[in-house]
Design a protein around this motif. Structure first.
Motif, short mmCIF file in Angstrom:
data_model
loop_
_atom_site.label_atom_id
_atom_site.label_comp_id
_atom_site.label_asym_id
_atom_site.label_seq_id
_atom_site.Cartn_x
_atom_site.Cartn_y
_atom_site.Cartn_z
N ALA A 161 -58.74 -5.55 116.26
CA ALA A 161 -59.37 -5.29 114.96
C ALA A 161 -58.84 -6.24 113.90
N GLU A 162 -57.53 -6.49 113.91
CA GLU A 162 -56.92 -7.39 112.93
C GLU A 162 -57.45 -8.82 113.08
N ILE A 163 -57.50 -9.31 114.32
CA ILE A 163 -57.96 -10.68 114.57
C ILE A 163 -59.44 -10.83 114.21
N GLN A 164 -60.22 -9.79 114.46
CA GLN A 164 -61.66 -9.89 114.21
C GLN A 164 -62.02 -9.86 112.73
N GLU A 165 -61.05 -9.65 111.86
CA GLU A 165 -61.31 -9.78 110.43
C GLU A 165 -61.44 -11.25 110.04
N GLN A 166 -60.96 -12.14 110.90
CA GLN A 166 -61.07 -13.57 110.65
C GLN A 166 -62.41 -14.09 111.20
N ARG A 167 -62.75 -15.28 110.78
CA ARG A 167 -63.96 -15.89 111.30
C ARG A 167 -63.77 -16.22 112.78
N ALA A 168 -64.77 -15.90 113.57
CA ALA A 168 -64.70 -16.18 115.01
C ALA A 168 -64.75 -17.69 115.25
N GLU A 169 -64.01 -18.12 116.29
CA GLU A 169 -64.09 -19.53 116.68
C GLU A 169 -65.48 -19.85 117.20
N PHE A 170 -66.06 -18.93 118.00
CA PHE A 170 -67.42 -19.08 118.51
C PHE A 170 -68.25 -17.90 118.03
N GLU A 171 -69.49 -18.16 117.69
CA GLU A 171 -70.48 -17.12 117.42
C GLU A 171 -71.85 -17.68 117.74
N PHE A 172 -72.50 -17.11 118.74
CA PHE A 172 -73.83 -17.61 119.12
C PHE A 172 -74.66 -16.47 119.69
N THR A 173 -75.97 -16.58 119.50
CA THR A 173 -76.91 -15.59 119.99
C THR A 173 -77.76 -16.20 121.09
N THR A 174 -77.97 -15.44 122.16
CA THR A 174 -78.71 -15.94 123.31
C THR A 174 -80.18 -15.58 123.19
N THR A 175 -80.97 -16.11 124.10
CA THR A 175 -82.39 -15.78 124.13
C THR A 175 -82.61 -14.33 124.55
N TYR A 176 -81.59 -13.68 125.09
CA TYR A 176 -81.65 -12.25 125.39
C TYR A 176 -81.38 -11.41 124.14
N ARG A 177 -81.11 -12.08 123.02
CA ARG A 177 -80.79 -11.45 121.75
C ARG A 177 -79.43 -10.73 121.77
N ASP A 178 -78.53 -11.20 122.64
CA ASP A 178 -77.15 -10.74 122.61
C ASP A 178 -76.34 -11.73 121.79
N THR A 179 -75.45 -11.24 120.94
CA THR A 179 -74.60 -12.13 120.15
C THR A 179 -73.18 -12.10 120.70
N HIS A 180 -72.63 -13.30 120.93
CA HIS A 180 -71.32 -13.45 121.54
C HIS A 180 -70.35 -14.03 120.52
N TYR A 181 -69.11 -13.52 120.52
CA TYR A 181 -68.05 -13.99 119.62
C TYR A 181 -66.78 -14.24 120.43
N LEU A 182 -65.99 -15.22 119.99
CA LEU A 182 -64.70 -15.48 120.62
C LEU A 182 -63.67 -15.81 119.56
N TRP A 183 -62.50 -15.16 119.67
CA TRP A 183 -61.34 -15.45 118.82
C TRP A 183 -60.16 -15.83 119.71
N GLN A 184 -59.39 -16.78 119.28
CA GLN A 184 -58.18 -17.18 120.01
C GLN A 184 -56.96 -16.45 119.45
N ILE A 185 -56.11 -15.93 120.32
CA ILE A 185 -54.86 -15.28 119.92
C ILE A 185 -53.71 -16.11 120.47
N ASP A 186 -53.04 -16.84 119.62
CA ASP A 186 -51.95 -17.70 120.11
C ASP A 186 -50.61 -17.44 119.41
N SER A 187 -50.56 -16.45 118.50
CA SER A 187 -49.28 -16.17 117.86
C SER A 187 -48.37 -15.44 118.85
N GLU A 188 -47.09 -15.79 118.83
CA GLU A 188 -46.14 -15.21 119.78
C GLU A 188 -46.05 -13.70 119.61
N ALA A 189 -46.08 -13.22 118.37
CA ALA A 189 -45.95 -11.78 118.12
C ALA A 189 -47.10 -11.01 118.77
#
Length: 412
Positions: A161-189
């Motif tokens: 939930a915390e990470i998703q408050e940021q802008r997603a690295e990827f955001e795209f919608t398919t021809t199936y009308r599904d929307t996909h998002y990707l966030w990277q988590i690289d902080s050690e904590a």
């Protein structure tokens, strides 16, 4: 204790991810595949169908080498770039029905799979395991994660939930009308918290991808034997997974279609069914069951409801209570003569995601003679069967979500 690790994913660049991402190769019709291959030079289909540029179908080891070549070209051209730091990745899908799926892409342990920390509920076919292992060994990457499910975790959900408050690295919608998002988590904590949360779990369950995970075990054994300096932390000791909480997993049924009545007339078939089932003719009105051990049947232009006569049938194991197994034990095998659900050409399967009218049309046009529908299995059934060390029949579940290939790639 489940071992889940961050890894350095190979990913498309932000501007090309929507062009690269594809469904599984088999899910496209020939016309759809050709259209994408003709007009989208960045589609991941060019990698998995490398002979297209030569207008030739290529199989076996020759295809594997060309897949590796096409993948290398995508990297050389800057379509794919590898992250510099091991990371977890939040993958979110919002489908056309506004159902939301949130999970973490990570590396899961082959040893956990071997030791039943990661539990299975479906049998695998040895020949398919070997073919996919040989493929992985030659190409050196995997682009389709195994779908694992875990008990809901407040610690993991809080980080997502915390990470998703940021802008997603990827955001795209398919021809199936599904929307996909990707966030990277690289902080050690955050990576430590996620790793520790999974380490506290005794068991993970495979929801989808039994052959991919079993092939990863075979690959690990091969590469371990070839590596005189094997330490146990090499990338081939892990396989890419998409881990989703149990509450967000969606399970659909697979309906059964059978080509003939095994030499019986319609009346003879119905009389044999009557021994264990209470049958009611529903006419032309589509009928869909709503309870376990209730089935729908479509035969000779009419729908039927079938309710198991529980006084005449006793369950002995968790597997026998599964409707897909019940249908096999009471109808498909003893009456219709289908003994091998994996290889018998007289039976086919239709995802419950498709409307029951699809089943009707396949029978009305003569492809099949009879069709059976059922309610979906539950996550509790799936876990119970896995815990008991039993295996479901093939095509017992159609699991969502379905990720796109080529969004995150795992190299070994």
């Amino acid at each position: 204790m489940a071992v889940i690790k961050p890894f350095r994913a190979v990913k498309p660049t932000r501007d090309k991810v929507s062009l690269v991402a594809s469904r599984s190769y088999q899910s496209y019709t020939q016309a759809e595949r050709e259209a994408r291959l003709d007009y989208n030079p960045f589609s991941f289909l060019h990698i998995v169908n490398p002979g297209y540029k030569y207008d030739k179908e290529i199989s076996g080891a020759g295809r594997y080498q060309l897949v590796k070549n096409r993948y290398s070209e995508f990297k050389e051209d800057g379509v794919f770039v590898q992250d510099k730091k091991p990371s977890f990745y939040i993958y979110k899908i919002v489908d056309r029905d506004q159902q939301t799926f949130n999970g973490i892409v990570a590396a899961a342990s082959v040893e956990d799979y071997q030791n039943d920390v990661i539990k299975k509920h479906e049998d695998t076919i040895a020949s398919r395991e070997i073919v996919f292992k040989d493929y992985l060994k030659k190409v050196g990457f995997n682009a389709e994660p195994v779908l694992l499910t875990y008990p809901d975790s407040k610690a993991i959900s809080s980080i997502m939930a915390e990470i998703q408050e940021q802008r997603a690295e990827f955001e795209f919608t398919t021809t199936y009308r599904d929307t996909h998002y990707l966030w990277q988590i690289d902080s050690e904590a955050h990576t430590n918290t996620i790793t520790e949360a999974f380490a506290a779990m005794e068991t993970l369950y495979i929801a989808d991808g039994h052959h991919r995970s079993s092939s990863s075990l075979l690959l690990c054994k091969d590469l371990k034997a070839e590596n005189k300096r094997h330490k146990g932390d090499e990338t081939y000791n892990f396989f890419m997974s998409f881990l989703i909480p149990e509450s967000e997993l969606r399970i659909h049924e697979f309906n059964r279609l059978v080509k003939d009545l095994n030499g019986l007339t319609k009346e003879e078939f119905l009389i044999q069914l009557d021994t264990l089932y209470r049958i009611e003719n529903r006419g032309i009105m589509p009928y869909k069951p709503s309870k376990a051990h209730h089935f729908s049947m479509y035969l000779d232009g009419e729908f039927y409801s079938m309710y198991l006569r529980k006084t005449n049938y006793k369950f002995k194991t968790s597997l026998e209570e599964l409707d897909a197994q019940l249908l096999y034990q009471t109808i498909l095998k003893p009456i219709l003569g289908i003994t091998d659900l994996r290889s018998d050409k007289r039976i086919d399967y239709l995802s419950g995601k498709k409307d029951i009218i699809n089943l009707k049309s396949k029978i009305d046009n003569g492809e099949f003679t009879v069709g059976f529908g059922m309610v979906p299995a539950t996550i509790e059934q799936m876990k119970h069967i896995a815990d008991d060390g039993l295996k479901m029949p093939p095509k017992s579940t159609y699991i969502e979500p379905k990720l796109r290939s080529g969004v995150t790639i795992y190299e070994f």
